[in-house]
Design an enzyme around this catalytic site. Structure first.
Site, mmCIF file in Angstrom:
data_model
loop_
_atom_site.group_PDB
_atom_site.id
_atom_site.type_symbol
_atom_site.label_atom_id
_atom_site.label_comp_id
_atom_site.label_asym_id
_atom_site.label_seq_id
_atom_site.Cartn_x
_atom_site.Cartn_y
_atom_site.Cartn_z
ATOM 1 N N LYS A 35 0.822 -1.205 0.000
ATOM 2 C CA LYS A 35 0.000 0.000 0.000
ATOM 3 C C LYS A 35 0.862 1.262 0.000
ATOM 4 O O LYS A 35 0.580 2.225 -0.718
ATOM 5 C CB LYS A 35 -0.927 0.007 1.233
ATOM 6 C CG LYS A 35 -2.046 -1.012 1.202
ATOM 7 C CD LYS A 35 -2.911 -0.859 2.442
ATOM 8 C CE LYS A 35 -4.071 -1.856 2.441
ATOM 9 N NZ LYS A 35 -4.935 -1.702 3.635
ATOM 10 N N TYR A 258 -41.403 10.201 14.578
ATOM 11 C CA TYR A 258 -41.371 8.821 15.061
ATOM 12 C C TYR A 258 -39.956 8.263 15.235
ATOM 13 O O TYR A 258 -39.799 7.074 15.488
ATOM 14 C CB TYR A 258 -42.165 7.888 14.131
ATOM 15 C CG TYR A 258 -43.596 8.296 13.921
ATOM 16 C CD1 TYR A 258 -44.439 8.528 15.006
ATOM 17 C CD2 TYR A 258 -44.113 8.449 12.641
ATOM 18 C CE1 TYR A 258 -45.756 8.913 14.810
ATOM 19 C CE2 TYR A 258 -45.434 8.833 12.442
ATOM 20 C CZ TYR A 258 -46.249 9.066 13.536
ATOM 21 O OH TYR A 258 -47.547 9.448 13.342
ATOM 22 N N CYS A 269 -54.576 2.696 15.946
ATOM 23 C CA CYS A 269 -54.123 2.323 14.597
ATOM 24 C C CYS A 269 -52.865 1.463 14.576
ATOM 25 O O CYS A 269 -52.867 0.362 14.017
ATOM 26 C CB CYS A 269 -53.890 3.587 13.763
ATOM 27 S SG CYS A 269 -55.389 4.529 13.427
#
Length: 421
Positions: A35, A258, A269
């Site tokens: 690298k 929420y 619901c």
């Protein structure tokens, strides 16, 4: 400034190229010789669109080079950014061996005659508390009593997506800078100069948990979408069109609503529709494991809140519950989390008062009436008026919604379960 990047993977190489392009001098450090050699030839060791060009330009202008050992590389550095990997261990926790190794190496290289502290920045994802409980002790053990004078620890999570990492670096959704005391880090503010994004200066643990929350939320979204997709396919429904309808709602569906930690869900619901979708999914063989967990998770949160409000409460103490309906300005008690809280308090032997001015038992009808008396048969004797609520002495006042603002309760212990600070 001069910046060291420790770890030349996707995150480290992108940071090296982008930071160098801003005019800073960068030294990349990685134990992998391949690298290092690749970067020193002006190429990126990892493939990321546009990164080769940034690295080639920085090398040509003498602002970027890489080495395999720290040596004296940090002596004149302002900032050292740690980007080493934290892969999964066999137990699912992060393997922190690379973090430990690089922390020890940095600590050992810090010169005792530094004029200004070295800002050591961690971008590797790691468990909240790691900086305070593992990294800081390593630096203190190596450096000694001058540790806080010679280093500044910062946690700065990255929000890069492979294939768009450069764009994400310069146009992030947010910048999170966590420090031990929560105070701004001047060097990190300077490093992000010119990048327009909301900046959050927070405690180090709040910064550390950010990536866990973000990535898990992304996973939840993918799993939820796929579960709904399976249900749609099994029913011959266009999942594509359902998705278009869903994401068009930016008022509720794709919004901050929420997602704030606080009260459990309830009402007429959400619980019933979750149950119905569970039934549809099971009936069609869709296997919606995420959806199936929602009601159990909600019940767990109800019990968690009960434990939180009663942990310092004497047995038999008098408690005021402010708000019994599932939200303010309604008398709907159906599947209200506050009703479950009231039941738990009564079952535990506490003397309970309830203040909810919208609620009149004689006005309850239908399913609302049946639910209220099935769960709280003594509801008529629990309700108190404003004068009584303000006059009585309570071990704790539990606020479930904004009705708490109607009451003058100086000196009372108030626990707001509608929000978690």
């Amino acid at each position: 400034m001069k910046i060291a990047i420790l770890g030349l993977g996707y995150v480290g190489c992108t940071a090296a190229g982008c930071i160098a392009s801003q005019g800073h001098h960068v030294v990349g450090i990685d134990v992998n010789l391949g690298k290092v050699e690749t970067l020193n030839t002006g190429k990126s060791p990892v493939y990321e669109p546009g990164l080769d060009d940034l690295i080639a330009k920085a090398r040509a202008e003498g602002r970027l080079h890489a080495v395999t050992e720290i040596g004296s590389a940090l002596d004149d550095c302002d900032i050292a950014i740690v980007c080493v990997g934290t892969p999964s261990g066999v137990d699912g926790a992060h393997n922190m061996s690379f973090i430990v190794q690089v922390s020890r190496a940095i600590a050992a290289s810090v010169r005792p005659d530094r004029k200004t502290p070295l800002t050591v920045v961690y971008r590797s994802t790691m468990r909240p508390g790691t900086t305070e409980q593992m990294i800081l002790p390593i630096f203190r053990s190596v450096i000694g009593e001058d540790c806080e004078k010679l280093i500044e620890l910062v946690y700065n999570p990255e929000f890069l997506r492979e294939a768009t990492a450069i764009e994400d670096y310069f146009h992030p959704p947010k910048i999170v800078l966590g420090t031990i005391d929560g105070a701004p880090s001047e060097k990190m503010v300077a490093l992000h100069e010119g990048i327009e994004a909301p900046i959050f200066h927070v405690g180090i643990r709040e910064a550390e948990i950010t990536k866990f929350v973000d990535n898990t939320w992304h996973a939840v979204k993918v799993a939820f979408a796929n579960e709904v997709g399976r249900v749609c396919q099994n029913l011959g429904i266009s999942a594509k069109q359902v998705h278009e309808i869903f994401v068009s709602d930016t008022k509720l569906n794709i919004s901050a609503y929420y997602t704030r930690p606080g009260g459990p869900f309830g009402g007429s619901c959400l619980p019933k529709d979750v149950r119905a979708l569970q039934h549809i999914a099971a009936d069609t063989g869709a296997q919606t494991h995420l959806v199936d967990s929602l009601l159990r998770s909600n019940d767990a949160h109800k019990h968690h809140q009960f434990l939180q409000v009663t942990k310092d409460l004497q047995p038999g103490a008098r408690v005021l519950l402010v708000g019994l309906a599932f939200k303010a300005d309604t008398d709907d008690l159906r599947e209200s989390p506050a009703v479950d809280m009231a039941r738990k308090l009564l079952d535990a032997g506490y003397a309970l008062d309830i203040y909810d001015p919208q609620l009149r038992p004689e006005s309850l009808v239908g399913q609302n009436l049946g639910y209220a008396y099935a769960i709280l048969p003594s509801i008529d004797g629990l309700l108190v008026d404003k004068t009584t609520a303000e006059a009585r002495d309570y071990g704790v006042v539990i606020a479930t919604n904004r009705l708490i603002r109607d009451l003058a309760l100086p000196g009372r212990r108030i626990v707001d379960v509608s929000a978690i600070a």
